[in-house]
Design a protein around this motif. Structure first.
Motif, mmCIF file in Angstrom:
data_model
loop_
_atom_site.group_PDB
_atom_site.id
_atom_site.type_symbol
_atom_site.label_atom_id
_atom_site.label_comp_id
_atom_site.label_asym_id
_atom_site.label_seq_id
_atom_site.Cartn_x
_atom_site.Cartn_y
_atom_site.Cartn_z
ATOM 1 N N GLY A 149 0.797 -1.221 0.000
ATOM 2 C CA GLY A 149 0.000 0.000 0.000
ATOM 3 C C GLY A 149 0.829 1.270 0.000
ATOM 4 O O GLY A 149 1.793 1.404 -0.763
ATOM 5 N N THR A 163 -0.763 -3.028 -5.615
ATOM 6 C CA THR A 163 -0.665 -1.868 -4.720
ATOM 7 C C THR A 163 -1.277 -0.632 -5.391
ATOM 8 O O THR A 163 -1.744 -0.705 -6.532
ATOM 9 N N GLY A 184 -9.453 0.546 -2.207
ATOM 10 C CA GLY A 184 -8.839 -0.714 -1.773
ATOM 11 C C GLY A 184 -9.847 -1.728 -1.264
ATOM 12 O O GLY A 184 -9.751 -2.923 -1.576
#
Ligand code: GLY
Length: 365
Positions: free
Chosen positions: A200, A321, A327
């Protein structure tokens, strides 16, 4: 580390855990390397599954987001079955109110289900909206999940499935020729056949990759105990400046600022003031609700605001990522498409739009 591990996932956030579970269910030996469980954006998010309310224009990104939203019911059902836990998935729909003096044109993604509600219709839809609201868009297929409950469910599923989780920080990805040779942590060197980078907002610390933190401050309030119903808000309210996400147990999440301040931690008076003012304007009732919690998180942003998915220049390293604002929404589709790629060498055409090579200046990705 367990020597039978085929795949080492670097990063124990929503993406890392979702992919680990998918790989394990398909028979792979998988290990997760995770730093601090309190850090991931998964904990900080609001859990909106909102490709339409986020106004993502028709594009591969919209297709990816819609595909993931469609996967959600089956995905959470499977996780709930494995663990016996609830994820708080709720197809509540999302209402995007428009206030006086705000411009909010017809959504571009008109091929998907949406409806304009005028001032009267919107108040029938959700009572208690502020006087400034003149109408709004209704997205019945957008939904929400309790992101913290989902994250706990994924952690429990990983445990039940026998996925090894190593709590240690990755310091360096060691490369040799065109392959990754291992990962140096604070305690040891880990090796596997294949690796996935799913760190991330922290990705740039390990690889020259254009992912950077975009801070979001949030808070929650709860419906007062003496209230006649547990939750008067029956849908997410997605304003132009803030959003309000009701949970069925009476909590109400209010988010979120969007700040380019690096990894600066903490809540600020300005951040809280702007969230509370925007939320009270949209749903004035909130001004009497007791405050429960303030927090913040770091979205993994990229320069084009799209995730980085699939191969890297390193033969045995995949990238998952840069999911930025989406997300939680993109977890199931990321897990599915990456597992297809890693285990079956099946390349979904959609992944081309998210390949690292679009960042031409970063040649050693
Ligand atoms: N997905 C909402 C946000 O990032 O604030």
């Amino acid at each position: 580390m367990n020597s039978s591990t085929d795949i080492l996932i670097i990063g124990g956030g929503i993406i890392g855990f979702s992919l680990a579970v998918e790989l394990k269910l398909r028979g792979a030996a998988v290990t997760i390397l995770t730093g601090d469980f309190k850090q991931p954006a998964a904990r900080a998010a609001a859990g909106m599954l909102a490709p339409q309310a986020e106004r993502i224009p028709p594009s591969p990104m919209l297709d990816l987001c819609l595909q993931s939203r469609g996967l959600y019911p089956g995905w959470v059902e499977q996780l709930e079955e494995i663990t016996g836990l609830k994820t708080g998935y709720w197809r509540s729909g999302i209402l995007a109110p428009v206030c006086e003096n705000e411009y909010y044109e017809q959504p571009e993604s008109s091929s998907v289900n949406s409806q304009w509600l005028d001032g009267d219709a919107i108040r029938q839809h959700q009572i208690g909206l502020g006087e400034e609201v003149i109408g709004g868009w209704w997205y019945p297929d957008d939904a929400q999940v309790d992101n913290r409950a989902l994250f706990r469910t994924l952690q429990t599923a990983s445990k039940k499935l026998g996925i090894e989780v190593i709590q240690d920080s990755a310091i360096e990805i060691i490369r040799q020729g065109d392959r990754v040779f291992g990962v140096e942590t604070t305690a040891e060197k880990l090796q596997a056949d294949r690796y996935v980078l799913a760190t991330g907002a922290w990705s740039e610390k390990l690889l020259n990759i254009p992912v950077f933190p975009r801070k979001g401050q949030m808070l929650s309030v709860c419906v007062p105990e003496d209230y006649p119903v547990t939750q008067p808000l029956q849908m997410v309210l997605f304003g132009t400046r803030i959003y309000i996400v009701p949970r069925q147990d009476g909590r109400v999440i209010i988010g979120a600022t969007s700040e380019n301040v690096g990894f600066t931690e903490g809540n600020t008076p300005t951040g809280m003031q702007s969230l509370l003012a925007g939320a009270i304007e949209l749903y004035p009732e909130l001004k009497n609700y007791p405050i429960r919690e303030f927090w913040w998180g770091f979205r993994p942003a990229t320069t084009d605001e799209l995730p980085i998915l699939g191969a890297s220049v390193w033969e045995n390293l995949m990238l998952a990522t840069g999911h930025y604002r989406n997300g939680i929404l993109l977890a199931p589709v990321t897990a599915k498409l990456l597992a297809d790629l890693i285990l079956e060498k099946k390349l979904d055409l959609l992944l081309a739009a998210f390949h690292y090579s679009r960042f031409a200046i970063h040649t050693d990705l």
